[in-house]
Write a protein that holds these residues in place. Structure first.
Motif, PDB file in Angstrom:
ATOM      1  N   GLU A 105       0.825  -1.215   0.000  1.00 41.05           N
ATOM      2  CA  GLU A 105       0.000   0.000   0.000  1.00 41.05           C
ATOM      3  C   GLU A 105       0.852   1.256   0.000  1.00 41.05           C
ATOM      4  OE1 GLU A 105      -3.757   2.166   2.214  1.00 41.05           O
ATOM      5  OE2 GLU A 105      -3.250   0.081   2.710  1.00 41.05           O
ATOM      6  N   CYS A 106       1.871   1.305   0.853  1.00 42.95           N
ATOM      7  CA  CYS A 106       2.744   2.487   0.906  1.00 42.95           C
ATOM      8  C   CYS A 106       3.440   2.703  -0.433  1.00 42.95           C
ATOM      9  CB  CYS A 106       3.787   2.334   2.014  1.00 42.95           C
ATOM     10  SG  CYS A 106       3.143   2.490   3.699  1.00 42.95           S
ATOM     11  N   TYR A 116       6.025  23.176   1.787  1.00 38.48           N
ATOM     12  CA  TYR A 116       6.484  21.879   1.283  1.00 38.48           C
ATOM     13  C   TYR A 116       6.803  20.926   2.433  1.00 38.48           C
ATOM     14  CZ  TYR A 116      10.039  18.548  -0.248  1.00 38.48           C
ATOM     15  OH  TYR A 116      10.776  17.411  -0.446  1.00 38.48           O
ATOM     16  N   GLN A 117       7.513  21.433   3.437  1.00 40.37           N
ATOM     17  CA  GLN A 117       7.885  20.594   4.579  1.00 40.37           C
ATOM     18  C   GLN A 117       6.659  20.142   5.366  1.00 40.37           C
ATOM     19  OE1 GLN A 117      10.622  23.314   6.427  1.00 40.37           O
ATOM     20  NE2 GLN A 117      12.382  22.571   5.256  1.00 40.37           N
ATOM     21  N   GLU A 118       5.682  21.023   5.473  1.00 40.05           N
ATOM     22  CA  GLU A 118       4.438  20.673   6.162  1.00 40.05           C
ATOM     23  C   GLU A 118       3.704  19.558   5.406  1.00 40.05           C
ATOM     24  OE1 GLU A 118       0.291  22.788   7.763  1.00 40.05           O
ATOM     25  OE2 GLU A 118       1.831  23.970   6.730  1.00 40.05           O
ATOM     26  N   LEU A 119       3.711  19.637   4.090  1.00 34.89           N
ATOM     27  CA  LEU A 119       3.065  18.608   3.275  1.00 34.89           C
ATOM     28  C   LEU A 119       3.783  17.270   3.424  1.00 34.89           C
ATOM     29  CD1 LEU A 119       0.916  17.836   1.224  1.00 34.89           C
ATOM     30  CD2 LEU A 119       2.439  18.657  -0.593  1.00 34.89           C
ATOM     31  N   CYS A 120       5.107  17.288   3.431  1.00 33.27           N
ATOM     32  CA  CYS A 120       5.876  16.052   3.630  1.00 33.27           C
ATOM     33  C   CYS A 120       5.547  15.420   4.979  1.00 33.27           C
ATOM     34  CB  CYS A 120       7.373  16.338   3.543  1.00 33.27           C
ATOM     35  SG  CYS A 120       7.988  16.703   1.881  1.00 33.27           S
ATOM     36  N   ALA A 121       5.473  16.244   6.020  1.00 28.03           N
ATOM     37  CA  ALA A 121       5.154  15.734   7.352  1.00 28.03           C
ATOM     38  C   ALA A 121       3.753  15.128   7.366  1.00 28.03           C
ATOM     39  CB  ALA A 121       5.263  16.857   8.384  1.00 28.03           C
ATOM     40  N   TYR A 122       2.833  15.732   6.635  1.00 27.01           N
ATOM     41  CA  TYR A 122       1.468  15.209   6.546  1.00 27.01           C
ATOM     42  C   TYR A 122       1.458  13.843   5.859  1.00 27.01           C
ATOM     43  CZ  TYR A 122      -3.378  14.733   5.000  1.00 27.01           C
ATOM     44  OH  TYR A 122      -4.642  14.262   4.753  1.00 27.01           O
ATOM     45  N   VAL A 123       2.202  13.706   4.772  1.00 26.35           N
ATOM     46  CA  VAL A 123       2.287  12.427   4.068  1.00 26.35           C
ATOM     47  C   VAL A 123       2.851  11.355   4.992  1.00 26.35           C
ATOM     48  CG1 VAL A 123       3.440  11.189   2.191  1.00 26.35           C
ATOM     49  CG2 VAL A 123       2.472  13.463   1.782  1.00 26.35           C
ATOM     50  N   ARG A 179       2.604  11.221   8.229  1.00 25.53           N
ATOM     51  CA  ARG A 179       1.568  10.857   9.197  1.00 25.53           C
ATOM     52  C   ARG A 179       0.542   9.910   8.568  1.00 25.53           C
ATOM     53  NH1 ARG A 179       1.867  16.407  10.456  1.00 25.53           N
ATOM     54  NH2 ARG A 179      -0.117  16.847   9.417  1.00 25.53           N
ATOM     55  N   ARG A 180       0.179  10.145   7.333  1.00 25.10           N
ATOM     56  CA  ARG A 180      -0.774   9.263   6.659  1.00 25.10           C
ATOM     57  C   ARG A 180      -0.171   7.876   6.451  1.00 25.10           C
ATOM     58  NH1 ARG A 180      -5.450  11.513   4.405  1.00 25.10           N
ATOM     59  NH2 ARG A 180      -5.969   9.300   4.252  1.00 25.10           N
ATOM     60  N   PHE A 181       1.120   7.803   6.189  1.00 27.10           N
ATOM     61  CA  PHE A 181       1.789   6.505   6.060  1.00 27.10           C
ATOM     62  C   PHE A 181       1.809   5.782   7.403  1.00 27.10           C
ATOM     63  CE2 PHE A 181       4.393   5.980   1.990  1.00 27.10           C
ATOM     64  CZ  PHE A 181       3.467   6.685   1.235  1.00 27.10           C
ATOM     65  N   GLN A 182       1.934   6.533   8.482  1.00 31.21           N
ATOM     66  CA  GLN A 182       1.918   5.920   9.811  1.00 31.21           C
ATOM     67  C   GLN A 182       0.543   5.361  10.147  1.00 31.21           C
ATOM     68  OE1 GLN A 182       3.430   9.393  11.823  1.00 31.21           O
ATOM     69  NE2 GLN A 182       5.475   8.514  12.060  1.00 31.21           N
ATOM     70  N   GLU A 183      -0.495   5.915   9.541  1.00 33.88           N
ATOM     71  CA  GLU A 183      -1.832   5.349   9.712  1.00 33.88           C
ATOM     72  C   GLU A 183      -1.930   3.996   9.000  1.00 33.88           C
ATOM     73  OE1 GLU A 183      -4.601   8.212   8.273  1.00 33.88           O
ATOM     74  OE2 GLU A 183      -4.071   9.734   9.764  1.00 33.88           O
ATOM     75  N   ILE A 208       5.979   2.654  11.336  1.00 38.12           N
ATOM     76  CA  ILE A 208       6.796   3.708  10.715  1.00 38.12           C
ATOM     77  C   ILE A 208       7.039   4.804  11.748  1.00 38.12           C
ATOM     78  CG2 ILE A 208       6.858   5.491   8.938  1.00 38.12           C
ATOM     79  CD1 ILE A 208       5.153   3.629   7.196  1.00 38.12           C
ATOM     80  N   ARG A 209       8.307   5.168  11.909  1.00 37.22           N
ATOM     81  CA  ARG A 209       8.684   6.081  12.992  1.00 37.22           C
ATOM     82  C   ARG A 209       8.908   7.508  12.502  1.00 37.22           C
ATOM     83  NH1 ARG A 209      13.913   3.611  15.540  1.00 37.22           N
ATOM     84  NH2 ARG A 209      14.456   3.554  13.325  1.00 37.22           N
TER      85      ARG A 209
END
Length: 212
Positions: free
Chosen positions: A136-137, A179-186, A188-192, A197-198
């Motif tokens: 999925e990731c 851009y950095q905020e968007l990366c951090a959001y992605v 977090r979604r991967f951690q869901e 994932i750390r």
């Protein structure tokens, strides 16, 4: 940035089957999977969706490539593994039995100046806790990667403009903040998708935060 956020959210909301079909997942039933000692759900994910194909751009993504052998290989840390694909020069492999996915370095050798940091050589890095999580990731990343790369490029162009206009050092917004905020959001979604994932370190953290 608003439009990009919407596109990213859409990629997370669409079904994995739709993403894999758009991304060119091979329609096949690898015979070796039957013999592999891996969790059944992981084997079903590989049969149903596979991993992404080689990209048509210059971006670095996960590429599927199952080993042909029915027998596991011995990884650099002694565990028995099955090769599933690659990321750059590293192989991606599942541990026999558990199905944990690891990134296997192309060479365990370390530069002499860094030997004190890796006394046992460069060891495999955890990628996903399950094959299902990897599949999925990998497919969601396959679609998200071009969007993040474009935003990174735009941020760099904005920074250059600020330098040319002599505005660097003034109280202006950081060109890379969005851009950095968007990366951090992605991330977090991967951690869901995979809570293993750390933050701060690890395969997916390095891939998403340091996308280039």
């Amino acid at each position: 940035m608003t439009e990009v956020w919407i596109e990213v959210d859409q990629i997370f909301e669409v079904s994995l089957g739709e993403l894999a079909e758009c991304g060119g997942a091979p329609d096949y039933q690898p015979p070796q999977l039957v013999a592999w000692n891996l969790p059944e759900q992981g084997k079903i994910a590989l049969r149903s969706h596979g991993l992404p194909p080689t990209r048509g751009d210059e971006l670095l993504g996960i590429v599927g490539g199952l080993q042909e052998s029915e027998d596991p290989e011995q990884g650099p840390d002694g565990r028995q593994i099955y090769l599933l694909g690659s990321y750059g020069t590293s192989g991606l492999a599942a541990v026999e039995g558990s199905g944990e996915v690891l990134a296997i370095p192309s060479s365990p050798q370390v530069h002499p100046d860094l030997a004190h940091l890796h006394p046992s050589g460069i060891l495999p890095t955890p990628v996903n806790s399950t094959i299902v999580g990897l599949v999925e990731c990998a497919w969601r990343w396959h679609s998200i990667l071009p969007l993040l790369a474009l935003e990174q490029e735009r941020a760099g162009e904005a920074e250059i403009v600020a330098w040319k206009e002599g505005r660097i050092g003034e109280e202006i917004p950081d060109p890379y903040a969005g851009y950095q905020e968007l990366c951090a959001y992605v991330l977090r979604r991967f951690q869901e998708i995979d809570p293993a994932i750390r933050n701060g370190s690890g395969f997916w953290f390095d891939v998403i935060i340091d996308v280039s």
